[in-house]
Motif scaffolding. Structure first.
Motif, PDB file in Angstrom:
ATOM      1  N   ALA A   1      -8.618  -1.243  -4.060  1.00 55.72           N
ATOM      2  CA  ALA A   1      -7.286  -1.441  -3.458  1.00 55.72           C
ATOM      3  C   ALA A   1      -7.316  -1.074  -1.983  1.00 55.72           C
ATOM      4  N   PHE A   2      -8.023   0.007  -1.638  1.00 57.21           N
ATOM      5  CA  PHE A   2      -8.152   0.423  -0.242  1.00 57.21           C
ATOM      6  C   PHE A   2      -8.869  -0.656   0.569  1.00 57.21           C
ATOM      7  N   ALA A   3      -9.965  -1.184   0.016  1.00 52.35           N
ATOM      8  CA  ALA A   3     -10.714  -2.233   0.704  1.00 52.35           C
ATOM      9  C   ALA A   3      -9.863  -3.480   0.900  1.00 52.35           C
ATOM     10  N   ALA A   4      -9.109  -3.856  -0.127  1.00 51.01           N
ATOM     11  CA  ALA A   4      -8.277  -5.065  -0.042  1.00 51.01           C
ATOM     12  C   ALA A   4      -7.204  -4.924   1.021  1.00 51.01           C
ATOM     13  N   ARG A   5      -6.754  -3.697   1.277  1.00 57.09           N
ATOM     14  CA  ARG A   5      -5.719  -3.462   2.281  1.00 57.09           C
ATOM     15  C   ARG A   5      -6.304  -3.368   3.687  1.00 57.09           C
ATOM     16  N   HIS A   6      -7.456  -2.714   3.843  1.00 54.53           N
ATOM     17  CA  HIS A   6      -7.957  -2.392   5.180  1.00 54.53           C
ATOM     18  C   HIS A   6      -9.223  -3.139   5.585  1.00 54.53           C
ATOM     19  N   ALA A   7     -10.136  -3.408   4.660  1.00 60.14           N
ATOM     20  CA  ALA A   7     -11.459  -3.910   5.031  1.00 60.14           C
ATOM     21  C   ALA A   7     -11.405  -5.363   5.484  1.00 60.14           C
ATOM     22  N   GLU A   8     -12.317  -5.700   6.362  1.00 59.39           N
ATOM     23  CA  GLU A   8     -12.566  -7.098   6.718  1.00 59.39           C
ATOM     24  C   GLU A   8     -13.854  -7.576   6.048  1.00 59.39           C
ATOM     25  N   CYS A   9     -14.801  -6.663   5.881  1.00 61.02           N
ATOM     26  CA  CYS A   9     -16.053  -6.954   5.185  1.00 61.02           C
ATOM     27  C   CYS A   9     -16.238  -5.912   4.095  1.00 61.02           C
ATOM     28  N   VAL A  10     -16.638  -6.346   2.912  1.00 64.51           N
ATOM     29  CA  VAL A  10     -16.814  -5.438   1.783  1.00 64.51           C
ATOM     30  C   VAL A  10     -18.256  -5.527   1.306  1.00 64.51           C
ATOM     31  N   PHE A  11     -18.833  -4.358   1.074  1.00 61.74           N
ATOM     32  CA  PHE A  11     -20.219  -4.262   0.612  1.00 61.74           C
ATOM     33  C   PHE A  11     -20.218  -3.942  -0.873  1.00 61.74           C
ATOM     34  N   ALA A  12     -20.792  -4.838  -1.683  1.00 61.56           N
ATOM     35  CA  ALA A  12     -20.915  -4.628  -3.127  1.00 61.56           C
ATOM     36  C   ALA A  12     -22.381  -4.408  -3.478  1.00 61.56           C
ATOM     37  N   ALA A  13     -22.623  -3.844  -4.647  1.00 58.61           N
ATOM     38  CA  ALA A  13     -23.993  -3.623  -5.114  1.00 58.61           C
ATOM     39  C   ALA A  13     -24.080  -3.995  -6.582  1.00 58.61           C
ATOM     40  N   ALA A  14     -23.751  -5.248  -6.885  1.00 60.27           N
ATOM     41  CA  ALA A  14     -23.736  -5.733  -8.267  1.00 60.27           C
ATOM     42  C   ALA A  14     -25.123  -6.247  -8.639  1.00 60.27           C
ATOM     43  N   PRO A  15     -25.685  -5.811  -9.774  1.00 63.55           N
ATOM     44  CA  PRO A  15     -27.033  -6.244 -10.151  1.00 63.55           C
ATOM     45  C   PRO A  15     -27.099  -7.617 -10.805  1.00 63.55           C
ATOM     46  N   SER A  16     -25.931  -8.204 -11.145  1.00 65.73           N
ATOM     47  CA  SER A  16     -25.943  -9.500 -11.820  1.00 65.73           C
ATOM     48  C   SER A  16     -24.814 -10.378 -11.296  1.00 65.73           C
ATOM     49  N   LYS A  17     -24.964 -11.686 -11.502  1.00 69.37           N
ATOM     50  CA  LYS A  17     -23.927 -12.617 -11.074  1.00 69.37           C
ATOM     51  C   LYS A  17     -22.632 -12.390 -11.839  1.00 69.37           C
ATOM     52  N   THR A  18     -22.749 -12.040 -13.125  1.00 68.47           N
ATOM     53  CA  THR A  18     -21.551 -11.797 -13.934  1.00 68.47           C
ATOM     54  C   THR A  18     -20.723 -10.669 -13.348  1.00 68.47           C
ATOM     55  N   VAL A  19     -21.392  -9.568 -13.023  1.00 73.08           N
ATOM     56  CA  VAL A  19     -20.690  -8.418 -12.445  1.00 73.08           C
ATOM     57  C   VAL A  19     -20.149  -8.769 -11.068  1.00 73.08           C
ATOM     58  N   LEU A  20     -20.953  -9.432 -10.244  1.00 77.25           N
ATOM     59  CA  LEU A  20     -20.526  -9.748  -8.887  1.00 77.25           C
ATOM     60  C   LEU A  20     -19.335 -10.691  -8.879  1.00 77.25           C
ATOM     61  N   ARG A  21     -19.342 -11.688  -9.769  1.00 75.76           N
ATOM     62  CA  ARG A  21     -18.205 -12.616  -9.822  1.00 75.76           C
ATOM     63  C   ARG A  21     -16.900 -11.872 -10.102  1.00 75.76           C
ATOM     64  N   LYS A  22     -16.946 -10.891 -11.009  1.00 73.29           N
ATOM     65  CA  LYS A  22     -15.750 -10.090 -11.301  1.00 73.29           C
ATOM     66  C   LYS A  22     -15.330  -9.265 -10.094  1.00 73.29           C
ATOM     67  N   VAL A  23     -16.326  -8.712  -9.378  1.00 72.75           N
ATOM     68  CA  VAL A  23     -16.024  -7.923  -8.177  1.00 72.75           C
ATOM     69  C   VAL A  23     -15.352  -8.790  -7.128  1.00 72.75           C
ATOM     70  N   VAL A  24     -15.924  -9.965  -6.880  1.00 72.87           N
ATOM     71  CA  VAL A  24     -15.382 -10.863  -5.857  1.00 72.87           C
ATOM     72  C   VAL A  24     -13.973 -11.314  -6.226  1.00 72.87           C
ATOM     73  N   GLU A  25     -13.794 -11.728  -7.471  1.00 70.46           N
ATOM     74  CA  GLU A  25     -12.465 -12.175  -7.897  1.00 70.46           C
ATOM     75  C   GLU A  25     -11.460 -11.042  -7.813  1.00 70.46           C
ATOM     76  N   GLY A  26     -11.870  -9.834  -8.203  1.00 68.97           N
ATOM     77  CA  GLY A  26     -10.970  -8.685  -8.142  1.00 68.97           C
ATOM     78  C   GLY A  26     -10.564  -8.348  -6.723  1.00 68.97           C
ATOM     79  N   LEU A  27     -11.505  -8.379  -5.805  1.00 71.95           N
ATOM     80  CA  LEU A  27     -11.197  -8.068  -4.405  1.00 71.95           C
ATOM     81  C   LEU A  27     -10.267  -9.102  -3.794  1.00 71.95           C
ATOM     82  N   ARG A  28     -10.538 -10.371  -4.060  1.00 67.44           N
ATOM     83  CA  ARG A  28      -9.683 -11.410  -3.469  1.00 67.44           C
ATOM     84  C   ARG A  28      -8.276 -11.357  -4.062  1.00 67.44           C
ATOM     85  N   HIS A  29      -8.173 -11.037  -5.343  1.00 65.77           N
ATOM     86  CA  HIS A  29      -6.857 -10.880  -5.967  1.00 65.77           C
ATOM     87  C   HIS A  29      -6.115  -9.697  -5.351  1.00 65.77           C
TER      88      HIS A  29
END
Length: 464
Positions: free
Chosen positions: A235-263
């Motif tokens: 939530a903090f990143a979605a409000r303030h960040a312009e670039c977000v750094f993730a460390a997801a080991p799989s596409k499944t996890v990363l897709r959820k991270v990306v969708e969650g951040l954009r939402h």
């Protein structure tokens, strides 16, 4: 139109960053981290490869969870010794024209007033190529060495972070008006005092009554990076960040991270594409798949499993020495371990994840995925990650430095460019302009833009 892939180099001002043990490799030069020419050469290499930025990690503390002390961290140089990253940026800017610099700095341990001046100074000296990776810190050792009995709890750290950003926005955006700097030598007027304003901040954590000490820098507010993975951090990143750094080991996890951040960005009133999301990734590339696999096998001989367990223990807060190295972690009932196991299982569902197996994964490149192959094979993989997850680019960790980055520049970048997946030249302007193409300054509806003095004056006029 195909999406262009963004690339940052991921490094740290130390001997071992994300690949414990690899500093012993005969071609690795990380032990030269104390020498300025090492960093200047790296900066030139990355600019030759048109990297967007060098993302510099940092910790203010030591990894002392594994076996209850810092012995393994010191033995294996696991992110200790670690030098201050900030002085590197000004030096590397002198030998580059376009490369951006993402600087990690914890807001838990430094007052925002001097910190804001430090970042403004760097933004001036780099002609607007600075970003700030906002972290709240997670190592208890850092808190203790700064006189705190322990870290603030997780949510309190984000409460403090919100106010910290408010103070910085007021200093960077609201203290000096756009027309405050005159530089009128004949009239002996450098600045118009009527257009330089005290911020008069009085909050729960900070009191900052005065003006910002720096005149406005090219970006004013540096490009804001953030890497929080918790619900509060997202939530903090979605409000303030312009670039977000993730460390997801799989596409499944990363897709959820990306969708969650954009939402979450939409909930915060921002456009989903206002965020550029980078995932941690390590690339071992050579002229052919066979040569790349041979290079990978060679690197594996140098992995330090105790060093990897030292990192994992620090990241999770759980001493991995307390677990049987060959016991499946699925049977260990802690939130930190279970969430990690779930993430790794989605990357390789058939694999039994024990502490030893997780350490082997982390041993080259940390938590992120690893791609090994020819330029064509690795480019195929990176394209698949972008298409299947919606991620914008990658923070590329190294196995052996600078060899890993040189191979990316000489082999992978030409292939991505040939496919139209990578920029053929840098965009002019600041780091923010290069990344987003919408100017040097924060723009509404980002909350930082609302602290600009001109914006506040417009609101008052509307209210009247």
């Amino acid at each position: 139109m195909m999406k262009e892939i963004l690339l940052n180099a991921f490094d740290m001002n130390c001997i071992v960053h994300q690949s414990p043990g690899l500093w012993r490799h005969p071609r690795d030069r990380a032990r030269d981290y104390r020498r300025l020419d090492y960093w200047l050469e790296l900066a030139r290499t990355l600019e030759r490869g048109r990297f967007d930025a060098l993302f510099i990690a940092d910790v203010l503390g030591v990894y002392d969870v594994y076996r209850g002390d810092a012995s393994e961290a010191l033995r294996g140089a696991v992110q200790v010794p670690v030098n201050d990253p900030l002085p590197l940026v000004a030096a590397m800017a002198t030998v580059t024209e376009h490369l951006g610099f993402g600087l990690t700095a914890s807001l838990s341990f430094e007052h925002p007033y001097p910190f804001a001046r430090r970042l403004s100074t760097l933004d001036h000296l780099t002609d607007g190529r600075v970003g700030w990776n906002i972290v709240t810190s997670y190592l208890e050792s850092g808190a203790r060495n700064l006189g705190q009995r322990q870290q603030l709890d997780h949510d309190q750290r984000y409460d403090l972070a919100e106010e910290y950003l408010e103070v910085c926005y007021k200093l960077w955006e609201g203290s000096w008006e756009a027309a405050a700097v005159l530089r009128e030598a004949a009239a002996n007027r450098y600045a118009d005092p009527a257009r330089v304003h005290p911020i008069d901040h009085r909050g729960r954590y900070f009191e900052v009554p005065g003006i910002h000490l720096c005149e406005p820098s090219p970006q004013r507010t540096p490009v804001l990076f953030q890497a929080g993975a918790s619900s509060r951090g997202t939530a903090f990143a979605a409000r303030h960040a312009e670039c977000v750094f993730a460390a997801a080991p799989s596409k499944t996890v990363l897709r959820k991270v990306v969708e969650g951040l954009r939402h979450q960005a939409e909930i915060a009133g921002r456009a989903p594409d206002a965020l550029k999301i980078f995932n941690l990734h390590t690339v071992i590339v050579d002229d052919s798949d066979a040569l790349a696999r041979a290079r990978h096998r060679e690197y594996l001989d140098y992995v330090d499993l105790d060093g990897a367990l030292t990192l994992i223990s620090g990241w999770t807060g759980l001493d991995m020495a307390g677990f049987d190295p060959r016991q499946p972690l699925a049977h260990v009932h802690t939130n930190a371990i279970q969430s990690a196991v779930e993430a790794f299982s989605s990357a390789d569902p058939g694999r039994v994840w024990t502490p030893e197996e997780v350490a082997r994964w982390v041993g080259i490149g940390g938590y992120g995925p690893l791609s090994v192959g020819s330029p064509e094979s690795v480019a195929d993989e990176l394209e698949a990650w972008v298409e299947e997850t919606g991620v914008d680019g990658f923070n590329l960790a190294y196995a052996v430095t600078p060899e890993t980055f040189e191979a990316v520049v000489d082999l992978l970048v030409p292939e991505l460019t040939r496919r139209g997946r990578y920029k053929s030249e840098y965009r002019s302007g600041s780091l923010r302009q290069k990344l987003f193409g919408a100017g040097d300054r924060l723009a509404a509806p980002h909350p930082g833009a609302g602290y600009r003095f001109e914006t506040k004056r417009e609101r008052l006029e509307v209210a009247r």
